[in-house]
Design an enzyme around this catalytic site. Structure first.
Site, mmCIF file in Angstrom:
data_model
loop_
_atom_site.group_PDB
_atom_site.id
_atom_site.type_symbol
_atom_site.label_atom_id
_atom_site.label_comp_id
_atom_site.label_asym_id
_atom_site.label_seq_id
_atom_site.Cartn_x
_atom_site.Cartn_y
_atom_site.Cartn_z
ATOM 1 N N GLY A 1 0.791 -1.231 0.000
ATOM 2 C CA GLY A 1 0.000 0.000 0.000
ATOM 3 C C GLY A 1 0.817 1.272 0.000
ATOM 4 O O GLY A 1 1.971 1.274 -0.431
ATOM 5 N N ASP B 1 -5.571 -7.517 -6.971
ATOM 6 C CA ASP B 1 -5.281 -7.320 -5.555
ATOM 7 C C ASP B 1 -4.039 -6.456 -5.425
ATOM 8 O O ASP B 1 -2.955 -6.846 -5.832
ATOM 9 C CB ASP B 1 -5.047 -8.668 -4.870
ATOM 10 C CG ASP B 1 -6.290 -9.527 -4.922
ATOM 11 O OD1 ASP B 1 -7.372 -9.005 -4.631
ATOM 12 O OD2 ASP B 1 -6.155 -10.709 -5.289
ATOM 13 N N LEU B 2 -4.195 -5.301 -4.823
ATOM 14 C CA LEU B 2 -3.130 -4.305 -4.742
ATOM 15 C C LEU B 2 -1.840 -4.898 -4.152
ATOM 16 O O LEU B 2 -1.850 -5.408 -3.028
ATOM 17 C CB LEU B 2 -3.609 -3.133 -3.873
ATOM 18 C CG LEU B 2 -2.616 -1.962 -3.775
ATOM 19 C CD1 LEU B 2 -2.448 -1.264 -5.102
ATOM 20 C CD2 LEU B 2 -3.062 -0.989 -2.708
ATOM 21 N N ASP B 3 -0.767 -4.802 -4.891
ATOM 22 C CA ASP B 3 0.567 -5.234 -4.444
ATOM 23 C C ASP B 3 0.621 -6.722 -4.108
ATOM 24 O O ASP B 3 1.500 -7.173 -3.372
ATOM 25 C CB ASP B 3 1.031 -4.421 -3.218
ATOM 26 C CG ASP B 3 1.140 -2.935 -3.533
ATOM 27 O OD1 ASP B 3 1.366 -2.606 -4.714
ATOM 28 O OD2 ASP B 3 1.002 -2.111 -2.621
ATOM 29 N N GLU B 4 -0.338 -7.494 -4.634
ATOM 30 C CA GLU B 4 -0.360 -8.927 -4.331
ATOM 31 C C GLU B 4 -0.036 -9.783 -5.554
ATOM 32 O O GLU B 4 -0.089 -11.010 -5.481
ATOM 33 C CB GLU B 4 -1.751 -9.333 -3.793
ATOM 34 C CG GLU B 4 -2.146 -8.694 -2.471
ATOM 35 C CD GLU B 4 -1.402 -9.284 -1.285
ATOM 36 O OE1 GLU B 4 -0.668 -10.284 -1.449
ATOM 37 O OE2 GLU B 4 -1.527 -8.722 -0.183
#
Lengths: 283, 283, 283, 283
Positions: free
Chosen positions: A201, A226-229
């Site tokens: 994040g 999925d953010l940064d996943e």
């Protein structure tokens, strides 16, 4: 050149390598580099990347491709056969901070990053001068939470118009919608300014400072919803100590971000990265 | 030896260094190594560690200590003046996995870790032979969630009986209660088998594998009541790739755990680590 | 800004720090960062670098300098008192390969390299465009073994004319005569493309390849009259393996050369590097 | 276990991989890991290492070996087919400094170094206790320049008597004669305490200190008749700075020596290291 690449993915079973090497042998292709990996030898997936040299490849290429179809069907392969001379077409997205953009352009000018750069897109104007000075079209598309959909529509049109294969987010700093991401699955490479999964994040350097870590990092990954996943391609780190303020972390981090993103992009351009599940094989 | 150490912590204000260096000069102490740090030059804390050499230190030491009290009061210092020849007394807690214990004993035997080891405590018997072969008392105290309080009472008695300064958790794998931790604030050094704050808690290697990271790490920190959230002393990393299974991560990780814990312990033994808030200054 | 730096070098003896810190205290200068080192505590040399903040420094500076002369005389100091706002004036020498030049310009544009660049000198034309596009004068002075003296005369004139403090050899690839070097003692920073003292001289990557090393390196050092034997400022390395051809070593090495030279230059610009004998102290 | 390894070396020509993979397929051997390398695709050497799993390998093994002879002859291969369960028999030579010996024994006890250790030979007595405490025979053979021949005769007898495959020089510090080395070509692994080819020969840490390097290293290599010139297996480095005295370099270096030697030995034990000319391929 007479060099080509063969990439395959299929359920693991005995005989795959035997059949592929026989195929290459029959086409006078000499194996230059060969890497393989199996997630599990019983019921797992098998991945292979072969780089080969083949006299008169450009002339033979069409026929090779055709005759590989039979091998591929027998083993239920997803595959790609490609000449090294075909370069990927890359769009770079950038925001205000230019260090990652500059690194990529520098490597590209040095001849160490084999790709075409048909355009650069930015929500700001900082990059305009350097991009245009290299003769690359620069598109300024201001973006905010409010106009996200409209902005992405324009961007998608440009990607299509310019026939783009890869999108590099060189510190673009805008969240992409699932519509955009889905349209470019495993084609968008991001650089995140932390050692993922630590500090997912916003504001990772501020949080690293607050936690008192002794090492900071950067992570290049494919973008998913999925953010940064998304699947991690490459990571690297740098030592810091108690004297380093947030500004120092940012400065030291910028140096890692540059090299991590550059390596990830190079490997992608050479088809060395294969995604499976949420992981990557890097050959 | 004639070497000593002075450690101070106080509100930052002009003149601190001038007064301390005058004090040392007046006692014929020559500065060997000097490190200082200020969290903020206006209203922040000032930290300093000085190593000095002073002819006939053992004879003069009591008087030096006495006369420093005045300097300390003027600047509201927390301070410690110590002869290098006084060794810290260390208790090592260990469970079944012995690699971290073995590393510490190896460095200690090599003469590279200046401390006394009056005892080793374990909830298992794996370490008994190696510990006793070195003439160190070994206490076997089986531990589980059920008897935690009783176990810690025994442990605290032993720490008191043996006059222990530092507790090393060399992969002890048991959670300590706040009673135990509070009694030993900033005296318990743990090794966590991940690159904190990534993978706080149990099974970090399994989770690192599942996430597909390209680098694993280890973190040594002081234990606080928040699990894996204490002040970080040292971290290090090792590269891994898609071929590495969980077992490989554990094996590669063991090697980093060993060296990270050993460095953190050495720095602590030399009074190089100062805790402030949830961070450390490492001089 | 109100920041300044004090650098000193003198025979070690008790009381130096006490007198310096008293001096700073008397001038209301608050110590921001302080580093010291003594080669030997009996009969050795003492080095110190202090960064301080002082209200109204520009107004007071002349008077501070004057009053330091007394302190300096008592301890036989070589010293330098400087305001951080005075930037060093740097000449970059470059040949055909531009990666080191590009790195330095990139860091400079990012604001991470505090210096002025009044001119770039090259024996080739490759760098002309990029240099002039940034508004920096570019001097093309073709050089060969034959006209070395004449070339250096021109170069020395330019260095004088532009009032240059530092010369960066960003892969300049020409040997300098002792006349040139002596005129700029400890002011010429070179990047050598090996891990010195391995592979002194020409073609280090070819020789590293022939020897079968598993790690290559780069070294930044001050230039002296002994080829590649000057005081080392910084070194770094990169892993290679049997698959890497000489061309790969050059490519991987270029990346280390860039960062090693950039770090060395930054430290020099901040007066963090002190030469003694054939070594450096880096504070 | 049902795991085995196939190693081959032969002149490069098309069809090698095709024939080998067909051979393995016919014997129901599933490829677990496969690495290959060619020094030059025209007229070069081809090297391959395959790890495979094969149901009922112990029963089939003799027959597999026999039937590979035909494949091998067609391609003029040097080859080795081996079951992973056969462990190499290792003799460790050690002198007074025990850190490398201790590291190897530690890894071996942890189960991370697959080998048998039938004996340890030393010219001193320091290692006797630790070696015998593990039930390993310890031979004390005092050595000097004068009795070198006699000493080596005894050592060679022991190596033959105990049927030794590998000799590890864990800081043995004695020069071996060409008679000894020739009898054990590519079977003697040494650890040199510098980053070769820097500081070949005696006292590398003293010379590294004198040169003022910023990084020290260690190198593990096969012993040949040219001192410190044998094929390099692995190298690693550690940062040092101006504060480090020779003693500090030795202490920091000891830590790298340990890990570099341990890695080199492991790779040798798993047949991952192939010598060609004066280089190694490490698969």
């Amino acid at each position: 050149k007479n060099r080509g690449r063969l990439l395959i993915k299929c359920p693991d079973q005995p005989g795959i390598v035997a059949h592929i090497s026989k195929f290459l042998f029959q086409h006078q292709a000499n194996i230059i580099e060969s890497s393989q990996y199996s997630t599990d030898h019983e019921g797992g997936n098998f991945f292979m990347r072969i780089e080969f040299e083949c006299p008169e490849l450009p002339q033979k290429f069409g026929q090779m491709k055709e005759s590989f179809i039979n091998v591929a069907q027998d083993f239920e392969m997803e595959w790609k056969l490609q000449q090294n001379s075909e370069l990927k077409r890359t769009a770079i997205f950038v925001s205000k901070q230019l260090h990652c953009l500059r690194e990529i352009l520098l490597e590209w000018q040095n001849g160490d990053m084999m790709m075409e750069i048909p355009l650069v897109i930015s929500n700001h104007l900082e990059a305009k001068e350097i991009v245009e000075s290299l003769g690359i079209p620069f598109y300024h598309i201001p973006a905010s939470k409010e106009n996200r959909e409209e902005v992405e529509t324009k961007q998608l049109q440009l990607l299509e118009e310019y026939n783009i294969d890869v999108v590099i987010l060189a510190r673009y700093m805008q969240i992409l919608t699932s519509r955009f991401v889905s349209a470019q699955a495993n084609k968008i490479i991001n650089i995140h300014h932390s050692f993922l999964p630590a500090f997912v994040g916003a504001k990772p350097y501020d949080r690293a400072y607050a936690r008192g870590v002794k090492i900071i990092g950067a992570t290049s990954h494919y973008v998913t919803n999925d953010l940064d996943e998304g699947p991690i391609i490459e990571q690297d780190i740098s030592r810091v100590d108690h004297r380093d303020e947030v500004e120092d972390l940012k400065r030291k981090g910028a140096s890692i971000e540059r090299s991590v993103l550059a390596r990830a992009v190079k490997w992608h351009l050479e088809d060395r990265v294969i995604v499976y599940g949420n992981k990557t094989v890097v050959f």
